[in-house]
Design a protein around this motif. Structure first.
Motif, PDB file in Angstrom:
ATOM      1  N   LYS A 217       0.829  -1.210   0.000  1.00  0.00           N
ATOM      2  CA  LYS A 217       0.000   0.000   0.000  1.00  0.00           C
ATOM      3  C   LYS A 217       0.861   1.257   0.000  1.00  0.00           C
ATOM      4  CE  LYS A 217      -4.120  -1.910   2.256  1.00  0.00           C
ATOM      5  NZ  LYS A 217      -5.014  -1.832   3.447  1.00  0.00           N
ATOM      6  N   TYR A 218       1.946   1.195   0.723  1.00  0.00           N
ATOM      7  CA  TYR A 218       2.836   2.356   0.749  1.00  0.00           C
ATOM      8  C   TYR A 218       3.474   2.589  -0.622  1.00  0.00           C
ATOM      9  CZ  TYR A 218       6.757   5.334   2.096  1.00  0.00           C
ATOM     10  OH  TYR A 218       7.661   6.354   2.171  1.00  0.00           O
ATOM     11  N   LEU A 219       3.862   1.503  -1.286  1.00  0.00           N
ATOM     12  CA  LEU A 219       4.422   1.649  -2.630  1.00  0.00           C
ATOM     13  C   LEU A 219       3.383   2.190  -3.607  1.00  0.00           C
ATOM     14  CD1 LEU A 219       6.571  -1.603  -2.919  1.00  0.00           C
ATOM     15  CD2 LEU A 219       7.362   0.728  -2.557  1.00  0.00           C
ATOM     16  N   GLU A 220       2.155   1.734  -3.480  1.00  0.00           N
ATOM     17  CA  GLU A 220       1.103   2.254  -4.352  1.00  0.00           C
ATOM     18  C   GLU A 220       0.849   3.735  -4.102  1.00  0.00           C
ATOM     19  OE1 GLU A 220      -2.277  -0.166  -3.685  1.00  0.00           O
ATOM     20  OE2 GLU A 220      -1.440  -1.953  -4.678  1.00  0.00           O
ATOM     21  N   SER A 221       0.905   4.140  -2.822  1.00  0.00           N
ATOM     22  CA  SER A 221       0.712   5.565  -2.532  1.00  0.00           C
ATOM     23  C   SER A 221       1.863   6.405  -3.080  1.00  0.00           C
ATOM     24  CB  SER A 221       0.571   5.770  -1.024  1.00  0.00           C
ATOM     25  OG  SER A 221       1.773   5.394  -0.362  1.00  0.00           O
ATOM     26  N   LEU A 222       3.070   5.856  -3.073  1.00  0.00           N
ATOM     27  CA  LEU A 222       4.195   6.588  -3.647  1.00  0.00           C
ATOM     28  C   LEU A 222       4.066   6.720  -5.163  1.00  0.00           C
ATOM     29  CD1 LEU A 222       7.296   5.222  -1.672  1.00  0.00           C
ATOM     30  CD2 LEU A 222       6.173   7.429  -1.420  1.00  0.00           C
ATOM     31  N   GLU A 223       3.593   5.674  -5.795  1.00  0.00           N
ATOM     32  CA  GLU A 223       3.453   5.728  -7.256  1.00  0.00           C
ATOM     33  C   GLU A 223       2.304   6.615  -7.693  1.00  0.00           C
ATOM     34  OE1 GLU A 223       3.055   1.724  -8.483  1.00  0.00           O
ATOM     35  OE2 GLU A 223       5.159   1.192  -8.100  1.00  0.00           O
ATOM     36  N   SER A 224       1.328   6.814  -6.839  1.00  0.00           N
ATOM     37  CA  SER A 224       0.158   7.624  -7.206  1.00  0.00           C
ATOM     38  C   SER A 224       0.291   9.089  -6.784  1.00  0.00           C
ATOM     39  CB  SER A 224      -1.100   7.017  -6.574  1.00  0.00           C
ATOM     40  OG  SER A 224      -0.987   7.004  -5.151  1.00  0.00           O
ATOM     41  N   ARG A 225       1.463   9.535  -6.403  1.00  0.00           N
ATOM     42  CA  ARG A 225       1.638  10.927  -6.002  1.00  0.00           C
ATOM     43  C   ARG A 225       1.605  11.854  -7.216  1.00  0.00           C
ATOM     44  NH1 ARG A 225       7.168  11.146  -2.979  1.00  0.00           N
ATOM     45  NH2 ARG A 225       7.649   9.867  -4.807  1.00  0.00           N
ATOM     46  N   THR A 226       1.120  13.090  -6.989  1.00  0.00           N
ATOM     47  CA  THR A 226       1.144  14.115  -8.023  1.00  0.00           C
ATOM     48  C   THR A 226       2.423  14.940  -7.903  1.00  0.00           C
ATOM     49  OG1 THR A 226      -0.056  15.654  -6.588  1.00  0.00           O
ATOM     50  CG2 THR A 226      -1.379  14.212  -8.012  1.00  0.00           C
ATOM     51  N   GLN A 227       2.641  15.801  -8.875  1.00  0.00           N
ATOM     52  CA  GLN A 227       3.845  16.640  -8.849  1.00  0.00           C
ATOM     53  C   GLN A 227       3.818  17.627  -7.694  1.00  0.00           C
ATOM     54  OE1 GLN A 227       6.501  16.279 -10.687  1.00  0.00           O
ATOM     55  NE2 GLN A 227       5.625  14.614 -11.921  1.00  0.00           N
ATOM     56  N   GLU A 228       2.633  18.136  -7.357  1.00  0.00           N
ATOM     57  CA  GLU A 228       2.543  19.060  -6.222  1.00  0.00           C
ATOM     58  C   GLU A 228       2.890  18.353  -4.909  1.00  0.00           C
ATOM     59  OE1 GLU A 228       0.337  18.625  -8.489  1.00  0.00           O
ATOM     60  OE2 GLU A 228       0.265  20.532  -9.590  1.00  0.00           O
ATOM     61  N   GLU A 229       2.416  17.117  -4.748  1.00  0.00           N
ATOM     62  CA  GLU A 229       2.740  16.381  -3.534  1.00  0.00           C
ATOM     63  C   GLU A 229       4.225  16.037  -3.454  1.00  0.00           C
ATOM     64  OE1 GLU A 229      -1.576  14.084  -3.059  1.00  0.00           O
ATOM     65  OE2 GLU A 229       0.212  13.017  -3.742  1.00  0.00           O
ATOM     66  N   ILE A 230       4.824  15.731  -4.600  1.00  0.00           N
ATOM     67  CA  ILE A 230       6.264  15.441  -4.603  1.00  0.00           C
ATOM     68  C   ILE A 230       7.063  16.683  -4.218  1.00  0.00           C
ATOM     69  CG2 ILE A 230       8.207  14.809  -6.090  1.00  0.00           C
ATOM     70  CD1 ILE A 230       6.321  13.016  -7.648  1.00  0.00           C
ATOM     71  N   ALA A 231       6.681  17.853  -4.767  1.00  0.00           N
ATOM     72  CA  ALA A 231       7.380  19.097  -4.423  1.00  0.00           C
ATOM     73  C   ALA A 231       7.205  19.435  -2.942  1.00  0.00           C
ATOM     74  CB  ALA A 231       6.862  20.235  -5.298  1.00  0.00           C
ATOM     75  N   GLU A 232       6.003  19.222  -2.416  1.00  0.00           N
ATOM     76  CA  GLU A 232       5.771  19.496  -0.992  1.00  0.00           C
ATOM     77  C   GLU A 232       6.590  18.563  -0.106  1.00  0.00           C
ATOM     78  OE1 GLU A 232       2.019  19.701   2.168  1.00  0.00           O
ATOM     79  OE2 GLU A 232       1.724  19.103   0.070  1.00  0.00           O
ATOM     80  N   GLU A 233       6.681  17.298  -0.499  1.00  0.00           N
ATOM     81  CA  GLU A 233       7.466  16.351   0.286  1.00  0.00           C
ATOM     82  C   GLU A 233       8.947  16.709   0.273  1.00  0.00           C
ATOM     83  OE1 GLU A 233       8.287  11.521   0.499  1.00  0.00           O
ATOM     84  OE2 GLU A 233       6.834  12.372  -0.916  1.00  0.00           O
ATOM     85  N   GLU A 234       9.461  17.135  -0.879  1.00  0.00           N
ATOM     86  CA  GLU A 234      10.862  17.545  -0.952  1.00  0.00           C
ATOM     87  C   GLU A 234      11.121  18.781  -0.101  1.00  0.00           C
ATOM     88  OE1 GLU A 234      11.710  18.077  -5.042  1.00  0.00           O
ATOM     89  OE2 GLU A 234      11.795  15.923  -5.507  1.00  0.00           O
TER      90      GLU A 234
END
Length: 484
Positions: A217-234
């Motif tokens: 489930k964690y891998l699926e959540s990582l693969e389903s991230r949007t670009q905005e969520e990736i930028a926020e996480e970084e």
């Protein structure tokens, strides 16, 4: 008409020509050395006859001789059929082999066909150990057949799993059922080997279904991230790293402050490091934070730093006398006494107008301690060293300690000055005694003081010292005898 010459006669009879006495022999041309291979013409013209010493280094490298790997002849190959001993279906295939190889030999790649151990169970074992309300024996048999058929490749097993009339099963369900059955069989059956091998086999069949489901489930959540969520996480990750760096820096500064306050870095031999006190830095930090908040809440200002008045205040010595108390309320005085706060009155400037040159910045009280004179500095340091006191640095430079150190320095200075005066007076007394002793020796040498001896008063003992004083009468009588 001149006759034929000797050269003509020799040419007619085909004789070798020899030089005559009138024809000198031409000198032979010197043989020119040949340029070695692997060297340029310009280089050879520069080095001259010393070229043979460099030929071995500048010669072109030769290719290595090819190794002779064969026996000298061609190898003959044959197309021959074979049977793999690892297969149970009796399939025969063909391949190329060298001529002369025995045809009934074992297939060399059969040893790499390693099969996983397969477990089977009986009806009695299933009834005692393997009963599960979510699985029937028929479905469990179907699962074990698929696992044995596809060699425990569970991705293929999950894709081919179609039990008629059974509920849908995920790959985690299939793995959990298979590994649980294998663990129960290994644990409950009699084991002929040692316990270490048994525990190792049990650990190889361990499987945590909940953790595997959560991981996917964690891998699926990582693969389903949007670009905005990736930028926020970084951005959050960068902020976290910055906070960790600040925390490490604050911790380092806090440890240095504690080591300074405890006197660990003072260099004194009696001070020892206490790691428990240093490790209690968070408590000290929380106490200081609470004190700061209370101070801001009650409106109490920080104590003023004492400054000396006048333009020449930088060269003057700051007096560490008791501070002048300010007029404050009883509540503020009680708060100051509780938190050891000492307030001093800022001295007023004598001049009418204040200038920037008269301003003195913040300084430490220990930096304004009076320094002894350069002539007495060594003696004062020696006196303090005999007492076991270090005047170079205070472990805890508080107001009281600075006052005590200033009083000690003044007492040591007075002691050194008194010692100098005492030594000076002792030297003068010694010189006077030597002069008097020389005068009495001269009078005895003349022989004129045989009958009338000099009257000498008894020396008075003061402070353990004896002094000889010649009376004026004896001096006058000795002078009268000399004149007569």
């Amino acid at each position: 008409m001149a006759g034929p010459s000797a050269a003509d006669v020799r040419s007619v009879f085909s004789l070798p020509s020899t030089p005559g006495p009138s024809q000198p022999k031409a000198p032979a041309a010197p043989e020119r050395a040949r340029k070695p291979e692997g060297m340029s013409r310009e280089l050879y013209s520069l080095i001259g006859q010393s070229a043979p010493t460099l030929v071995a280094q500048l010669a072109k490298p030769r290719l290595k001789q090819k190794p002779n790997l064969g026996g000298g002849g061609r190898v003959k190959w044959e197309w021959r059929s074979f049977q793999n001993q690892a297969r149970s279906d009796g399939l025969r295939l063909s391949h190329w082999v060298k001529a002369g190889t025995p045809s009934d030999g074992e297939y060399p790649f059969a040893k790499y066909n390693v099969q996983n151990p397969t477990y089977t169970y009986t009806q009695d074992e299933y009834t005692k150990f393997l009963t599960d309300k979510e699985w029937t024996k028929e479905e469990t048999d179907y699962l074990f057949d698929l696992v044995r058929q596809y060699d425990q490749r569970f991705y293929v097993v999950a894709d081919r799993y179609e039990y008629p009339g059974g509920p849908p099963r995920s790959m985690e369900d299939l793995k959990d059922r298979y590994f649980s059955v294998c663990r129960k069989l290994v644990r409950d059956r009699p084991w002929p080997g040692d316990e270490a091998t048994k525990s190792q086999i049990l650990s190889s069949f361990s499987f945590d279904k909940e953790r595997e489901v959560m991981r996917k489930k964690y891998l699926e959540s990582l693969e389903s991230r949007t670009q905005e969520e990736i930028a926020e996480e970084e951005a959050l990750f960068t902020e976290l790293k910055r906070l960790e760096q600040n925390e490490r820096r604050f911790k380092k500064e806090r440890d240095e402050l504690l080591r300074t306050v405890l006197g660990i870095e003072s260099g004194l031999p009696d001070v020892q490091a206490d790691e428990e006190v240093v490790s209690g830095a968070p408590q000290l930090e929380s106490i200081s934070t609470t004190t700061t908040k209370k101070t801001k809440k009650k409106g109490v200002t920080e104590p003023d730093t004492p400054m000396s008045a006048g333009p020449s205040a930088s060269n003057a010595t700051v007096s560490l006398a008791p501070p002048v108390p300010k007029k404050q309320s009883a509540k503020s005085a009680a708060y100051d006494a509780l938190h050891c706060i000492h307030r001093t009155e800022v001295p007023q400037l004598t001049t009418a107008t204040a200038t920037k040159a008269a301003h003195q910045p913040v300084y430490l009280r220990s930096y304004k301690l009076p320094a002894p004179k350069s002539a007495n500095a060594h003696k004062i340091a020696q006196v303090l060293g005999e007492l076991g006191v270090s005047s170079t640095r205070l472990v805890m430079p508080t107001k009281d300690n600075c006052q005590k150190l200033e009083a000690l320095l003044e007492a040591a200075t007075a002691l050194v000055e008194t010692k100098k005066q005492v030594d000076k007076i002792d030297q003068e007394i010694r010189l006077a005694q030597e002069r008097l002793g020389q005068g009495s020796a001269e009078g005895d040498a003349d022989g004129e003081a045989e009958d009338d001896t000099m009257d000498v008063d008894e020396p008075a003992e003061e402070g353990g010292r004896s002094q000889s004083v010649v009376s004026a009468r004896s001096v006058r009588s000795s002078r009268g005898r000399k004149q007569s």
